[in-house]
Design a protein around this motif. Structure first.
Motif: not given
Length: 405
Positions: A86-102
């Motif tokens: 779950v932590s690895l999945a959350a890490l991937a989501v967090g990195i993507v969210l940090r990198s998209v506009p907004g």
């Protein structure tokens, strides 16, 4: 004792387990060290003042301090394997969210990234203990080296990926979601298992906070405990300030963005060398005073050099790496060397890492605030120099052959 449930017909090969573990470890610093080299580009793109931009490094550190005590409870509920998955999945989501506009997503992703890494930091040693009980030292050393290697790679390629104008900084930060997904894919076969940690075993750090061991002195009431904690805190401040702001400081001094990124790679690469050298030297000394007082002086020399001739930054960053690698090994070693019992060692670890990461989180923000107030990075470099001199003094105290008792 660790309790593991899994299908008896499915036994995983040790090699596959080790590769999965090492890939998990590869994710522990890359998402953080990739920020510093492109931080100036992030500031310009999102219109962030220096103090606010430094929170991109400080927020994950605050998450480390806040989440570490509750991570064992999460693992008891889900099991180690599923917690890591779950932590690895959350890490991937967090990195993507940090990198998209907004702008809001930048901060949401940063916090989620920090929480995910904090949980993995706590649970990965339990996985090593379960699957490699006879090779804990070797496997821990291997995953520490992998962690530092990918930290160096992330820092080194950030600027080339971002491009000459820095407009690709989102890609430079976001590509590390792929590493998290690869680690999750290789680790996936272990998700069929469920290892449960009893509160009396691997949850000792949280247990010590709630219910101190009456037979051993609390590190919170010990001068030696605070000396070790201060050593952990100051070495963390130095490391996280330089990975946050040193590329920007060098670019201000006329070093190119590409060269500053390479220098960050050198810093992290030489940190591996510093760690290995310190680990090899530790058994050769009666106590750690010499190592703990000399290691920060490499950092002092680097700060003095940066003030005098910033164009030799490759040399200064390499010295910082050697110093930082040695100091983190010493700080972690003190948890066992300065205590008499594993519960006391866990209590000292919890104390030093919680306080240390809080100080580390404040460091980049304080340095950027000082820069904004005076309009120059030179006072910040002087402050770092003074802090490292103080760290050398703390090394003389924390490195004495004593225990809390």
């Amino acid at each position: 004792m660790l309790h593991r449930s899994t299908s008896p017909s499915r036994v995983l090969r040790p090699g596959l387990v080790l590769v999965g573990l090492l890939l998990v470890a590869a994710n522990l610093r890359a998402g953080i060290t990739s920020v510093g080299p492109v931080l100036a580009d992030v500031q310009q793109s999102v219109h962030l003042p220096s103090a606010t931009a430094s929170a991109l490094i400080s927020l994950p550190l605050l998450a480390f301090a806040a989440v570490a005590p509750v991570a064992p409870a999460i693992a008891r509920a889900l099991g180690i394997e599923r917690t890591l998955g779950v932590s690895l999945a959350a890490l991937a989501v967090g990195i993507v969210l940090r990198s998209v506009p907004g702008p809001a997503l930048l901060w949401v992703g940063t916090v989620l990234l920090g929480v995910a890494i904090a949980v993995v930091n706590v649970e990965l040693p339990a996985l090593v203990k379960r699957d490699f009980p006879d090779r804990i030292g070797q496997v821990t050393g291997a995953y520490s080296a992998v962690q530092s290697t990918f930290a160096a790679i992330a820092a080194g390629i950030a600027v080339p990926v971002a491009g000459s104008d820095g407009s690709g900084w989102r890609l430079a930060l976001g590509l590390w979601a792929g590493l998290a997904l690869v680690a999750l894919a290789v680790f996936a076969p272990q998700l069929r298992a469920r290892t449960v940690l009893p509160p009396t075993a691997d949850d000792v750090a949280l247990d010590d906070v709630r219910r101190p061991d009456p037979t051993h002195r609390s590190p919170w009431r010990s001068a030696l405990g605070w000396q070790v904690t201060a050593f952990m805190g100051l070495q963390s401040v130095g490391y996280y300030v330089v990975i946050t702001w040193l590329p920007t400081i060098e670019r201000t001094a006329g070093v190119s963005a590409a060269a500053a990124g390479v220098h960050q790679f050198l810093l992290n690469a030489f940190a591996i060398a510093g760690s290995l050298l310190c680990s090899a030297a530790l058994p050769r000394f009666r106590d750690q005073r010499i190592l703990a007082s000399v290691s920060p002086l490499f950092f002092v020399a680097a700060m003095a050099g940066q003030l005098v001739d910033p164009h030799l930054a490759a040399v200064w960053d390499s010295l910082i790496g050697v110093s930082g690698g040695a100091c983190i090994v010493l700080a972690l070693s003190f948890f066992g060397l300065r205590t008499e019992h594993h519960r006391q060692a866990a209590g000292l670890s919890a104390m030093a890492q919680t306080v240390g990461y809080l100080l580390a989180a404040a460091g980049p923000i304080a340095v950027s605030a000082l820069h904004d107030a005076v309009g120059s990075w030179r006072p910040a470099l002087v402050v770092l120099l003074v802090l490292e001199v103080a760290l050398a003094g703390l090394g003389l105290l924390a490195g004495r052959r004593r225990v809390i008792g």
